[in-house]
Structures are given as structure tokens and as C-alpha cells.
Design a protein around this motif. Structure first.
Motif, PDB file in Angstrom:
ATOM      1  N   ASP A   1      -3.111 -10.194   4.250  1.00 30.93           N
ATOM      2  CA  ASP A   1      -2.442  -9.763   3.033  1.00 30.93           C
ATOM      3  C   ASP A   1      -2.200  -8.254   2.986  1.00 30.93           C
ATOM      4  OD1 ASP A   1      -1.680 -12.040   1.693  1.00 30.93           O
ATOM      5  OD2 ASP A   1      -3.588 -12.268   0.629  1.00 30.93           O
ATOM      6  N   PHE A   2      -2.939  -7.472   3.773  1.00 27.25           N
ATOM      7  CA  PHE A   2      -2.612  -6.052   3.898  1.00 27.25           C
ATOM      8  C   PHE A   2      -1.177  -5.923   4.396  1.00 27.25           C
ATOM      9  CE2 PHE A   2      -4.090  -1.614   4.748  1.00 27.25           C
ATOM     10  CZ  PHE A   2      -2.965  -1.145   5.420  1.00 27.25           C
ATOM     11  N   ILE A   3      -0.839  -6.701   5.424  1.00 25.06           N
ATOM     12  CA  ILE A   3       0.492  -6.635   6.024  1.00 25.06           C
ATOM     13  C   ILE A   3       1.533  -7.266   5.098  1.00 25.06           C
ATOM     14  CG2 ILE A   3       1.873  -7.407   8.008  1.00 25.06           C
ATOM     15  CD1 ILE A   3      -0.910  -7.235   9.549  1.00 25.06           C
ATOM     16  N   HIS A   4       1.151  -8.357   4.432  1.00 23.05           N
ATOM     17  CA  HIS A   4       2.081  -8.991   3.495  1.00 23.05           C
ATOM     18  C   HIS A   4       2.467  -8.034   2.362  1.00 23.05           C
ATOM     19  CE1 HIS A   4       0.042 -12.956   4.873  1.00 23.05           C
ATOM     20  NE2 HIS A   4       1.130 -12.727   5.587  1.00 23.05           N
ATOM     21  N   VAL A   5       1.472  -7.352   1.799  1.00 21.93           N
ATOM     22  CA  VAL A   5       1.745  -6.413   0.707  1.00 21.93           C
ATOM     23  C   VAL A   5       2.561  -5.230   1.228  1.00 21.93           C
ATOM     24  CG1 VAL A   5       0.708  -4.846  -0.981  1.00 21.93           C
ATOM     25  CG2 VAL A   5      -0.295  -7.104  -0.606  1.00 21.93           C
ATOM     26  N   TRP A   6       2.160  -4.697   2.381  1.00 19.73           N
ATOM     27  CA  TRP A   6       2.886  -3.581   2.999  1.00 19.73           C
ATOM     28  C   TRP A   6       4.361  -3.928   3.192  1.00 19.73           C
ATOM     29  CZ3 TRP A   6       1.712  -2.338   8.853  1.00 19.73           C
ATOM     30  CH2 TRP A   6       2.640  -1.388   9.328  1.00 19.73           C
ATOM     31  N   PHE A   7       4.633  -5.072   3.815  1.00 20.51           N
ATOM     32  CA  PHE A   7       6.021  -5.471   4.078  1.00 20.51           C
ATOM     33  C   PHE A   7       6.759  -5.807   2.783  1.00 20.51           C
ATOM     34  CE2 PHE A   7       5.496  -7.049   8.744  1.00 20.51           C
ATOM     35  CZ  PHE A   7       5.045  -5.792   9.102  1.00 20.51           C
ATOM     36  N   GLY A   8       6.057  -6.462   1.836  1.00 13.49           N
ATOM     37  CA  GLY A   8       6.699  -6.809   0.573  1.00 13.49           C
ATOM     38  C   GLY A   8       7.149  -5.581  -0.195  1.00 13.49           C
ATOM     39  N   LEU A   9       6.302  -4.556  -0.222  1.00 12.28           N
ATOM     40  CA  LEU A   9       6.667  -3.311  -0.905  1.00 12.28           C
ATOM     41  C   LEU A   9       7.769  -2.573  -0.152  1.00 12.28           C
ATOM     42  CD1 LEU A   9       3.074  -2.198  -1.873  1.00 12.28           C
ATOM     43  CD2 LEU A   9       4.887  -2.858  -3.472  1.00 12.28           C
ATOM     44  N   ALA A  10       7.707  -2.624   1.182  1.00 10.38           N
ATOM     45  CA  ALA A  10       8.761  -1.997   1.990  1.00 10.38           C
ATOM     46  C   ALA A  10      10.107  -2.663   1.723  1.00 10.38           C
ATOM     47  CB  ALA A  10       8.404  -2.074   3.467  1.00 10.38           C
ATOM     48  N   LYS A  11      10.091  -3.975   1.457  1.00  6.12           N
ATOM     49  CA  LYS A  11      11.337  -4.687   1.149  1.00  6.12           C
ATOM     50  C   LYS A  11      11.919  -4.256  -0.196  1.00  6.12           C
ATOM     51  CE  LYS A  11      10.455  -8.763   3.997  1.00  6.12           C
ATOM     52  NZ  LYS A  11      10.176 -10.210   4.057  1.00  6.12           N
ATOM     53  N   LEU A  12      11.106  -3.613  -1.025  1.00  6.57           N
ATOM     54  CA  LEU A  12      11.589  -3.059  -2.290  1.00  6.57           C
ATOM     55  C   LEU A  12      11.984  -1.591  -2.141  1.00  6.57           C
ATOM     56  CD1 LEU A  12       9.028  -4.602  -4.819  1.00  6.57           C
ATOM     57  CD2 LEU A  12      11.377  -5.335  -4.357  1.00  6.57           C
ATOM     58  N   GLY A  13      11.879  -1.073  -0.917  1.00  3.36           N
ATOM     59  CA  GLY A  13      12.230   0.322  -0.671  1.00  3.36           C
ATOM     60  C   GLY A  13      11.170   1.301  -1.107  1.00  3.36           C
ATOM     61  N   CYS A  14       9.926   0.825  -1.278  1.00  3.85           N
ATOM     62  CA  CYS A  14       8.835   1.701  -1.710  1.00  3.85           C
ATOM     63  C   CYS A  14       8.208   2.430  -0.522  1.00  3.85           C
ATOM     64  CB  CYS A  14       7.757   0.893  -2.427  1.00  3.85           C
ATOM     65  SG  CYS A  14       8.295   0.177  -3.989  1.00  3.85           S
ATOM     66  N   VAL A  15       7.625   3.574  -0.815  1.00  7.91           N
ATOM     67  CA  VAL A  15       6.798   4.293   0.152  1.00  7.91           C
ATOM     68  C   VAL A  15       5.367   3.812  -0.059  1.00  7.91           C
ATOM     69  CG1 VAL A  15       6.022   6.546   0.964  1.00  7.91           C
ATOM     70  CG2 VAL A  15       8.330   6.290   0.038  1.00  7.91           C
ATOM     71  N   VAL A  16       4.722   3.343   1.005  1.00  8.35           N
ATOM     72  CA  VAL A  16       3.374   2.780   0.886  1.00  8.35           C
ATOM     73  C   VAL A  16       2.356   3.791   1.400  1.00  8.35           C
ATOM     74  CG1 VAL A  16       1.869   0.845   1.466  1.00  8.35           C
ATOM     75  CG2 VAL A  16       4.336   0.476   1.218  1.00  8.35           C
ATOM     76  N   ALA A  17       1.354   4.079   0.574  1.00 10.77           N
ATOM     77  CA  ALA A  17       0.279   5.003   0.947  1.00 10.77           C
ATOM     78  C   ALA A  17      -0.946   4.196   1.355  1.00 10.77           C
ATOM     79  CB  ALA A  17      -0.059   5.924  -0.218  1.00 10.77           C
ATOM     80  N   PHE A  18      -1.359   4.317   2.623  1.00 13.99           N
ATOM     81  CA  PHE A  18      -2.542   3.619   3.120  1.00 13.99           C
ATOM     82  C   PHE A  18      -3.789   4.436   2.784  1.00 13.99           C
ATOM     83  CE2 PHE A  18       0.035   1.687   6.888  1.00 13.99           C
ATOM     84  CZ  PHE A  18       0.644   0.810   6.004  1.00 13.99           C
ATOM     85  N   LEU A  19      -4.679   3.868   1.979  1.00 15.85           N
ATOM     86  CA  LEU A  19      -5.901   4.566   1.594  1.00 15.85           C
ATOM     87  C   LEU A  19      -7.070   4.132   2.483  1.00 15.85           C
ATOM     88  CD1 LEU A  19      -5.647   4.358  -2.306  1.00 15.85           C
ATOM     89  CD2 LEU A  19      -4.863   6.191  -0.789  1.00 15.85           C
ATOM     90  N   ASN A  20      -7.842   5.093   2.915  1.00 16.06           N
ATOM     91  CA  ASN A  20      -9.030   4.845   3.733  1.00 16.06           C
ATOM     92  C   ASN A  20     -10.129   4.269   2.847  1.00 16.06           C
ATOM     93  OD1 ASN A  20     -11.416   5.048   5.211  1.00 16.06           O
ATOM     94  ND2 ASN A  20     -10.873   7.007   6.133  1.00 16.06           N
ATOM     95  N   PHE A  21     -10.523   3.014   3.100  1.00 11.29           N
ATOM     96  CA  PHE A  21     -11.519   2.379   2.224  1.00 11.29           C
ATOM     97  C   PHE A  21     -12.927   2.907   2.454  1.00 11.29           C
ATOM     98  CE2 PHE A  21     -10.694  -0.615   5.773  1.00 11.29           C
ATOM     99  CZ  PHE A  21     -11.935  -0.588   6.390  1.00 11.29           C
ATOM    100  N   ASN A  22     -13.124   3.736   3.484  1.00  8.98           N
ATOM    101  CA  ASN A  22     -14.427   4.363   3.694  1.00  8.98           C
ATOM    102  C   ASN A  22     -14.603   5.618   2.847  1.00  8.98           C
ATOM    103  OD1 ASN A  22     -15.551   2.638   5.810  1.00  8.98           O
ATOM    104  ND2 ASN A  22     -13.846   3.392   7.046  1.00  8.98           N
ATOM    105  N   VAL A  23     -13.518   6.112   2.275  1.00  9.47           N
ATOM    106  CA  VAL A  23     -13.562   7.285   1.398  1.00  9.47           C
ATOM    107  C   VAL A  23     -13.913   6.822  -0.008  1.00  9.47           C
ATOM    108  CG1 VAL A  23     -12.171   9.121   0.378  1.00  9.47           C
ATOM    109  CG2 VAL A  23     -11.918   8.572   2.800  1.00  9.47           C
TER     110      VAL A  23
END
Length: 338
Positions: free
Chosen positions: A128-150
Motif C-alpha cells: 500500500d506504500f506503492i499504491h498510495v504513492w502511485f495513486g497520488l502521483a496519478k492526481l499530479g501530487c508531489v509525494v513526500a516520503f517520511l522516514n518512519f525512524n525519525v
């Protein structure tokens, strides 16, 4: 009586030919001795230059072809080929395309997202990380990947610095969300990968995905006008201060996706990704590289030295990604027979 040689004398080569032959042989031996990889390096350089020229031709012709565009084409061409294998479950190119369409439809209906808006993604390695990433990209959004260790202050800094309209959080990171939620900007809409929410004002995504349409969103939403426009924000680890966002353009993502291809991987390869997807090695080179090849990716929740080789045997892995100390960890594992 005159002989054959008298009638048809053999031609005498010019005086420079023996010297040239000796010179060529000498160069050959020198190359083999001091530059044994010269021809392999030259072939690699020509391959990379050819790819660069192809991208430049697209640009000059006004054709902007992104990594997402290539994925959608592959989903049409080979919908039944495995794209992701995760914990034994197979997700084909068609499966990933349809589920990412559903996610795009959810946000299209429930959020006033505009093309170019930023959405932050706080999720671990899972399909679902990839599903959400691609789904938002299909809306023309810029996706910010957050480090979950931070955590806490550094994580809040990451969120505020990229100014997202939405924050999407994985189900296994709700504890981290609980820490930052009271301090989170009020104008950030929070969505969790769950069917129920214990947090006031936090939206659920899984239930809405199930009810959403699989229809593609309008093409003009995801079409890029410029290869230099931003598509991702990938944060540094923050070892020398607070994390900083590296702005990744469509052109940079294309270059990263070409890495596996440039090093000789093919569509028949199976790539094993154990690195976190918020890291450019896993997302740009790994997932993007699979798309460039039309290959299959085995995605691991997190790196495990003890399970690494057994996973490779189980899934017939042919390509692995190396970074940092990974190989040392593998070499320190005890030898297992069979």
C-alpha cells in the motif's frame, strides 16, 4: 619457361603495414594489461548516452514521459505479470494499477487536492506504500516520503518543511502519529490506512478504498508539463542536524529508474528490495528500476540477514540491492547447509 610467380607476382604490402600491425598488437596487449575493462566500460557509457539522448529527444519533441507513464503502459501491456511479491502474496501490474486508481478516486472525491499539491507519506514497506504513492502521483501530487525512524521534533520538522495538504499514515505507525498529532498543523488533513479511527478528526482510508471506483482519473491530472518539475521529496537522515528534503524531479526519477537497466538487468530478473521505501535506493532505483525493465520486485518489510538467502531461494531472486553495511551483515551469518 616462366613460373606462376613470374606471371602473377604476389603484391608487396607497403612498408608501414608491418609497423602498424605491431603497433595494434602492442596496444591490444597494453589495453588487456592495464585497462582490462575498457570495452565493457565503453559499452556501458554508450548505453547511458543513448538513454540520455532518448530522453532529450522526448524533451525537444514536447513529449514528457514519466516513470508513472511507463508503469501505466506496462499495466496495459502485461497486466497479469507479477510486479510485487510481498510475504508470499503476488500483486500483478494490473492489480497495482487498479488499486492505485481506487486510492486516487478516494482523494479526488474527499479532498480538494490540486495538481502540484504535496502529500506526506509515513508508511513502512508494504504494497500500500506503492499504491498510495502511485495513486497520488496519478492526481499530479508531489509525494513526500517520511522516514518512519525519525520521531517527534524531527518528524514534525519534516512535515512542516514540505507543507503537505494531507498526511497518510500506515496502520503500524499509529503510535508515532499519536505522538505528533497534538502538535501537527491544523490545516493538515490526516488519513490512516485503517477502517476505524480512534483519533478525532482523522480519516480512514481502507474502508473508502473498498468502495471506490477502479476507473482511471483524468489524464490531465497526472500529465507532467516539464521533466524538471518536482515529483518527490526524499528526506536526509538528519545526522548533521534536522532532516532536509531533497527535491526529486521527473528527470531525476527517470535517471534513477534507468540504473538497473544500465547495469544489465532485464525484464526476466526478479529484484529483491529490503531497503526502506522512503530511501531513494529502494524507491527510485528499486521500484523505478523494476518499472523501467518491466520486471518483478520482491519487497521485504525490513532487512533480515537471517532470512535473506532463504528468501532469495524461495522467490528465485536474481538481483539484490546493496547499500552501506548490508553485505557485511550477510557475510557474518553462519553457513547453513542445503
Amino acid at each position: 619457361m616462366r613460373g606462376w610467380d613470374d606471371l602473377y607476382p604476389l603484391p608487396v604490402p607497403p612498408s608501414w603495414v608491418p609497423g602498424a600491425a605491431v603497433g595494434i598488437l602492442s596496444l591490444h596487449f597494453i589495453q588487456k594489461l592495464f585497462f582490462p575493462y575498457f570495452w565493457a566500460d565503453l559499452r556501458y557509457l554508450l548505453k547511458v548516452l543513448t538513454y540520455g539522448l532518448r530522453v532529450e529527444m522526448y524533451r525537444l519533441q514536447g513529449r514528457v514521459v514519466t516513470v508513472l507513464d511507463k508503469f501505466v503502459k506496462l499495466a496495459e501491456k502485461q497486466p497479469h505479470k507479477p510486479f510485487l511479491i510481498y510475504e508470499g502474496a503476488v500483486h500483478t501490474y494490473g492489480d497495482v494499477d487498479r488499486r492505485s486508481n481506487r486510492i486516487a478516486q478516494v482523494f479526488l472525491q474527499h479532498e480538494a487536492l490540486k495538481k502540484g499539491d504535496t502529500v506526506a507519506l509515513l508508511m513502512g514497506n508494504e504494497p500500500d506504500f506503492i499504491h498510495v504513492w502511485f495513486g497520488l502521483a496519478k492526481l499530479g501530487c508531489v509525494v513526500a516520503f517520511l522516514n518512519f525512524n525519525v520521531r517527534f521534533r524531527s518528524l514534525l520538522h519534516c512535515v512542516s518543511s514540505c507543507e503537505p495538504k494531507i498526511l497518510v499514515v500506515g496502520a503500524d505507525l499509529l503510535g508515532t502519529l499519536e505522538e505528533i498529532l497534538p502538535k501537527l498543523q491544523k490545516d493538515v488533513s490526516v488519513w490512516i490506512m485503517a477502517k476505524d479511527s480512534a483519533f478525532p478528526g482523522v480519516h480512514t482510508l481502507l474502508d473508502k478504498i473498498e468502495a471506490a471506483s477502479e476507473d482511471p482519473v483524468p489524464v490531465n491530472r497526472c500529465s507532467a508539463n516539464n521533466l524538471k518539475s518536482a515529483v518527490l521529496y526524499i528526506f536526509t537522515s538528519g545526522t548533521t542536524g534536522l532532516p532536509k528534503a531533497a527535491v526529486i524531479s521527473h528527470l531525476q526519477s527517470l535517471k534513477g529508474a534507468a540504473g538497473l537497466w544500465a547495469f544489465g538487468a532485464t525484464a526476466q530478473d526478479i529484484i529483491y528490495i529490503t531497503l526502506p521505501l522512503y530511501h531513494s535506493a529502494a524507491s527510485l532505483l528499486g521500484i523505478g528500476g523494476c518499472i523501467e525493465l518491466g520486471a518483478t520486485c520482491v519487497l521485504k518489510k525490513k532487512f533480515s540477514a537471517s532470512q535473506f538467502w532463504s528468501d532469495c531461494r524461495r522467490y528465485n531472486v536474481t538481483v539484490i540491492q546493496y547499500i552501506g553495511e548490508l553485505c557485511r551483515y550477510l557475510c557474518n551469518q553462519p553457513v547453513v547447509s542445503g
